[in-house]
Scaffold this active site. Structure first.
Site, mmCIF file in Angstrom:
data_model
loop_
_atom_site.group_PDB
_atom_site.id
_atom_site.type_symbol
_atom_site.label_atom_id
_atom_site.label_comp_id
_atom_site.label_asym_id
_atom_site.label_seq_id
_atom_site.Cartn_x
_atom_site.Cartn_y
_atom_site.Cartn_z
ATOM 1 N N CYS A 96 1.956 -8.010 -4.876
ATOM 2 C CA CYS A 96 1.614 -6.596 -5.114
ATOM 3 C C CYS A 96 1.243 -5.846 -3.836
ATOM 4 O O CYS A 96 1.769 -4.768 -3.552
ATOM 5 C CB CYS A 96 0.505 -6.489 -6.161
ATOM 6 S SG CYS A 96 -1.103 -7.127 -5.653
ATOM 7 N N HIS A 139 -5.373 -6.128 -7.811
ATOM 8 C CA HIS A 139 -3.982 -5.693 -7.992
ATOM 9 C C HIS A 139 -3.834 -4.258 -7.501
ATOM 10 O O HIS A 139 -4.787 -3.473 -7.528
ATOM 11 C CB HIS A 139 -3.559 -5.796 -9.458
ATOM 12 C CG HIS A 139 -2.092 -5.594 -9.675
ATOM 13 N ND1 HIS A 139 -1.142 -6.511 -9.278
ATOM 14 C CD2 HIS A 139 -1.397 -4.558 -10.220
ATOM 15 C CE1 HIS A 139 0.060 -6.064 -9.579
ATOM 16 N NE2 HIS A 139 -0.065 -4.872 -10.158
ATOM 17 N N HIS A 192 5.263 -1.416 -8.948
ATOM 18 C CA HIS A 192 4.406 -2.525 -8.525
ATOM 19 C C HIS A 192 5.131 -3.850 -8.687
ATOM 20 O O HIS A 192 6.159 -3.947 -9.366
ATOM 21 C CB HIS A 192 3.083 -2.534 -9.306
ATOM 22 C CG HIS A 192 3.200 -2.957 -10.733
ATOM 23 N ND1 HIS A 192 2.251 -3.749 -11.360
ATOM 24 C CD2 HIS A 192 4.157 -2.717 -11.682
ATOM 25 C CE1 HIS A 192 2.608 -3.953 -12.616
ATOM 26 N NE2 HIS A 192 3.745 -3.345 -12.845
#
Length: 359
Positions: A273, A321, A333
């Site tokens: 990510c 994240h 993402h």
């Protein structure tokens, strides 16, 4: 329009259409079980669905732990690279200092040999003993300069030796820190692999129909969260336009759609990510921290209503994240192992806050 851009726009349209056309809570109920006499693996009761929901939550928790460990791994990797660079710089300073010390020692040795040849009698004494006071006066200035040069030489020798000792100590400390960082990285890697292995073990035990149902539950949970986020009216307040750098970052991220998630990866073939977001902004000419936690710590925080394409949304209380906002309530993402870089609803996960790399 490029193929990647078309894919991005299509996914954006889907993210928006799902929310706009479906009343909140209607489309996201748990799928009805569809019993099949020929398949003993199909869920047949609400209890079965509840069991699958528990499985989904357990898998999410395992992948979340893996994401936390991945951030620790990436942080250790980034720190190790910085420490290695500093060790190289210190090594160059030590080499240069040693060369200077050798040169000064050579000069000091020459001065000592000269003194030995004159029997240890200074030039001033030699001039005075020569019986030529006029000659002594003529050379007095030169003798003073040589005295000063000798004192400077001794002083520089001492300073150079101190510098070398300081550089050596600093290099030793960096080596120790580097070794400690390697241990942390190895421990983080072990935790990552353990969590991913546990999650995949659970997934592998599921029959094909159960895995399909599990994926439906995952998507339903994400869509429900997105709907609740948008139903607050937050999107009505978000009207910021991307900066030039933000447009470049979004374009880079869009070009990575479909590439697999691999923990610790930062392209070009795969990403995690924060590897995706950091590389996107590097491509836009604005380097940012490598990990989502450091992106949260170091980049300027922005109110959600002021969000614009290119900004980064940090997720979960531990900032484990990150996704890039691309407008219309959507992000790009790299979700987790087993998934690919994709477009998702910005509100589909627990949002911690928004940061802006080019504030």
């Amino acid at each position: 329009m490029s193929k990647r851009s078309t894919t991005t726009m299509t996914a954006l349209a889907l993210v928006c259409a799902v929310t706009v056309l479906t009343p909140a809570g209607a489309a996201y109920a748990k799928p009805d079980p569809k019993p099949s006499p020929s398949s003993s693996s199909d869920p047949k009761t609400p209890e079965d669905l509840q069991d699958l929901e528990a499985v989904r939550k357990k898998i999410d928790k395992l992948y979340h732990r893996a994401a936390v460990a991945t951030d620790e791994y990436n942080a250790a990797e980034e720190k190790a690279a910085d420490q290695s660079e500093q060790i190289v710089k210190l090594a160059r300073k030590i080499a240069a200092g040693q060369a200077e010390l050798d040169r000064l020692n050579s000069r000091a040795g020459a001065a000592a040999r000269e003194q030995y040849r004159t029997g240890g009698i200074s030039r001033e004494a030699q001039f005075m003993l020569s019986g030529d006071p006029g000659g002594f006066l003529d050379h007095a200035g030169r003798a003073h300069q040589e005295q000063q040069a000798t004192r400077n030489l001794i002083s520089r020798l001492g300073e150079t030796q101190k510098d070398l000792a300081k550089y050596a100590d600093a290099a030793s400390d960096k080596w120790k820190a580097l070794d400690e960082g390697r241990k942390k990285k190895a421990a983080a890697k072990k935790r990552i692999e353990k969590q991913i292995k546990a999650a995949r073990k659970i997934e592998d035990r599921l029959a094909k129909k159960e895995r399909e149902r599990l994926r439906e539950l995952e998507e339903a949970a994400e869509q429900k969260a997105q709907t609740e986020w948008l139903s607050s009216g937050v999107l009505d307040e978000i009207s910021g336009k991307a900066s030039d750098a933000g447009k470049k970052a979004v374009a880079y991220a869009s070009d990575q759609l479909g590439k697999p998630y691999v923990w610790g990866a930062e392209g070009p073939k795969s990403f995690d990510c924060s590897g995706l977001t950091s590389q996107a902004w590097a491509a836009a000419g604005k380097p940012i921290p490598r990990t989502s936690q450091e992106q949260w710590k170091q980049l300027e925080h922005i109110d959600i209503k002021d969000m614009r394409p290119g900004d980064l949304i940090i997720y979960h209380d531990d900032a484990s994240h990150v996704g890039m906002y691309i407008g219309k309530g959507a992000i790009i993402h790299a979700p987790r192992p087993g998934r690919t870089v994709t477009v998702a609803g910005a509100g589909s996960m627990a949002m911690l806050g928004v940061v802006r790399p080019d504030a």
